[in-house]
Design a protein around this motif. Structure first.
Motif, PDB file in Angstrom:
ATOM      1  N   SER A   1       0.803  -1.217   0.000  1.00 24.09           N
ATOM      2  CA  SER A   1       0.000   0.000   0.000  1.00 24.09           C
ATOM      3  C   SER A   1       0.838   1.270   0.000  1.00 24.09           C
ATOM      4  O   SER A   1       0.388   2.298  -0.484  1.00 24.09           O
ATOM      5  CB  SER A   1      -0.943   0.015   1.205  1.00 24.09           C
TER       6      SER A   1
ATOM      7  N   SER B   1      -4.056   1.861   2.209  1.00 23.54           N
ATOM      8  CA  SER B   1      -4.573   0.696   2.951  1.00 23.54           C
ATOM      9  C   SER B   1      -6.036   0.910   3.299  1.00 23.54           C
ATOM     10  O   SER B   1      -6.847  -0.011   3.208  1.00 23.54           O
ATOM     11  CB  SER B   1      -3.770   0.477   4.233  1.00 23.54           C
ATOM     12  N   GLU B   2      -6.371   2.133   3.705  1.00 22.79           N
ATOM     13  CA  GLU B   2      -7.760   2.454   4.039  1.00 22.79           C
ATOM     14  C   GLU B   2      -8.663   2.359   2.811  1.00 22.79           C
ATOM     15  O   GLU B   2      -9.798   1.875   2.899  1.00 22.79           O
ATOM     16  CB  GLU B   2      -7.841   3.848   4.664  1.00 22.79           C
TER      17      GLU B   2
ATOM     18  N   LYS C   1      -8.205   0.409   0.170  1.00 22.94           N
ATOM     19  CA  LYS C   1      -8.378  -1.018  -0.100  1.00 22.94           C
ATOM     20  C   LYS C   1      -9.378  -1.630   0.878  1.00 22.94           C
ATOM     21  O   LYS C   1     -10.231  -2.422   0.483  1.00 22.94           O
ATOM     22  CB  LYS C   1      -7.031  -1.745  -0.005  1.00 22.94           C
ATOM     23  N   ALA C   2      -9.268  -1.262   2.153  1.00 25.18           N
ATOM     24  CA  ALA C   2     -10.161  -1.809   3.183  1.00 25.18           C
ATOM     25  C   ALA C   2     -11.613  -1.417   2.922  1.00 25.18           C
ATOM     26  O   ALA C   2     -12.518  -2.216   3.155  1.00 25.18           O
ATOM     27  CB  ALA C   2      -9.716  -1.334   4.558  1.00 25.18           C
ATOM     28  N   ARG C   3     -11.827  -0.210   2.416  1.00 25.62           N
ATOM     29  CA  ARG C   3     -13.193   0.230   2.108  1.00 25.62           C
ATOM     30  C   ARG C   3     -13.877  -0.688   1.103  1.00 25.62           C
ATOM     31  O   ARG C   3     -15.093  -0.794   1.055  1.00 25.62           O
ATOM     32  CB  ARG C   3     -13.163   1.655   1.542  1.00 25.62           C
ATOM     33  N   TYR C   4     -13.076  -1.354   0.261  1.00 27.35           N
ATOM     34  CA  TYR C   4     -13.628  -2.234  -0.769  1.00 27.35           C
ATOM     35  C   TYR C   4     -13.423  -3.709  -0.447  1.00 27.35           C
ATOM     36  O   TYR C   4     -13.491  -4.565  -1.321  1.00 27.35           O
ATOM     37  CB  TYR C   4     -13.048  -1.859  -2.128  1.00 27.35           C
ATOM     38  N   GLY C   5     -13.150  -4.002   0.827  1.00 26.89           N
ATOM     39  CA  GLY C   5     -13.130  -5.385   1.274  1.00 26.89           C
ATOM     40  C   GLY C   5     -11.782  -6.075   1.259  1.00 26.89           C
ATOM     41  O   GLY C   5     -11.698  -7.273   1.525  1.00 26.89           O
ATOM     42  N   PHE C   6     -10.714  -5.363   0.967  1.00 31.85           N
ATOM     43  CA  PHE C   6      -9.388  -5.974   0.950  1.00 31.85           C
ATOM     44  C   PHE C   6      -8.716  -5.782   2.300  1.00 31.85           C
ATOM     45  O   PHE C   6      -8.798  -4.725   2.896  1.00 31.85           O
ATOM     46  CB  PHE C   6      -8.523  -5.382  -0.170  1.00 31.85           C
ATOM     47  N   VAL C   7      -8.057  -6.826   2.756  1.00 30.53           N
ATOM     48  CA  VAL C   7      -7.419  -6.813   4.063  1.00 30.53           C
ATOM     49  C   VAL C   7      -5.936  -6.529   3.898  1.00 30.53           C
ATOM     50  O   VAL C   7      -5.277  -7.110   3.030  1.00 30.53           O
ATOM     51  CB  VAL C   7      -7.613  -8.188   4.753  1.00 30.53           C
ATOM     52  N   SER C   8      -5.402  -5.657   4.740  1.00 33.63           N
ATOM     53  CA  SER C   8      -3.973  -5.402   4.754  1.00 33.63           C
ATOM     54  C   SER C   8      -3.319  -6.499   5.593  1.00 33.63           C
ATOM     55  O   SER C   8      -3.725  -6.759   6.723  1.00 33.63           O
ATOM     56  CB  SER C   8      -3.693  -4.026   5.360  1.00 33.63           C
TER      57      SER C   8
ATOM     58  N   ASP D   1      -0.877   4.546   4.811  1.00 33.69           N
ATOM     59  CA  ASP D   1      -2.152   4.189   5.438  1.00 33.69           C
ATOM     60  C   ASP D   1      -3.362   4.587   4.614  1.00 33.69           C
ATOM     61  O   ASP D   1      -4.382   3.895   4.624  1.00 33.69           O
ATOM     62  CB  ASP D   1      -2.249   4.812   6.828  1.00 33.69           C
TER      63      ASP D   1
END
Length: 176
Positions: free
Chosen positions: A122, A128-129, A131-138, A125
């Motif tokens: 990423s 990373s955030e 990606k997380a909004r669309y369901g991907f895990v860091s 941060d």
């Protein structure tokens, strides 16, 4: 998609693609004028790396045909990995990254033997955030999740290492 084949120039070996990588890296890394040369050096390294790797390239062009972004995808083991370069804000406004990720995930689901999509590091941060909004895990311990082990990289049928070896053998035979 354009296949990257051994023994041939990569399909993204062009000034337009190089400019895309440079613009991408300078925009992301050069937070001040003093950082431009470091960002440029990083861009040259990333460009050299992407043109020497296996995989496929997917280009995104605007209405005038200018390359505004490209995705470089590699498949190894049970993983499909993508990396992206954007020439300018036009690509961001066109939602190129979202289209490219959706396309990559759709193809990974349909591909035999693939169970992980790697969106790459990423960098910070905020990404990373996103990606997380669309369901991907860091993930910190990526090898524990993504199985990159295999005897080699995936190549389109009729290409890759076996085809290169056959070409080399044929060239030796034809010298006689």
């Amino acid at each position: 998609a354009k296949d990257i084949l051994g023994g041939r120039p990569a399909p993204h070996s062009s000034l337009a693609h190089f400019r895309c990588v440079v613009a991408h890296e300078v925009r992301l890394l050069a937070e001040s004028p003093d950082m431009v040369f470091d960002a440029l050096a990083h861009a040259v390294s990333r460009y050299m790396g992407t043109t020497r790797m296996t995989g496929q390239v997917r280009e995104y062009r605007n209405a005038e045909g200018k390359i505004i972004a490209f995705a470089h995808e590699v498949r190894k083991g049970r993983v499909m990995r993508g990396q992206w370069f954007y020439a300018d804000d036009e690509a961001a406004r066109s939602y190129v990254w979202f289209h490219s990720v959706q396309d990559l995930v759709t193809r990974a689901i349909a591909a035999d033997g693939v169970d992980v999509v790697d969106l790459g590091p990423s960098g910070d941060d905020s990404f990373s955030e996103l990606k997380a909004r669309y369901g991907f895990v860091s993930v910190d311990d990526w090898p524990a999740v993504a199985d990159y082990t295999s005897s080699g990289f995936w190549h389109p049928e009729g290409t890759g290492a076996a085809n290169e070896l056959q070409g080399l053998v044929e060239s030796f035979v034809n010298r006689r």
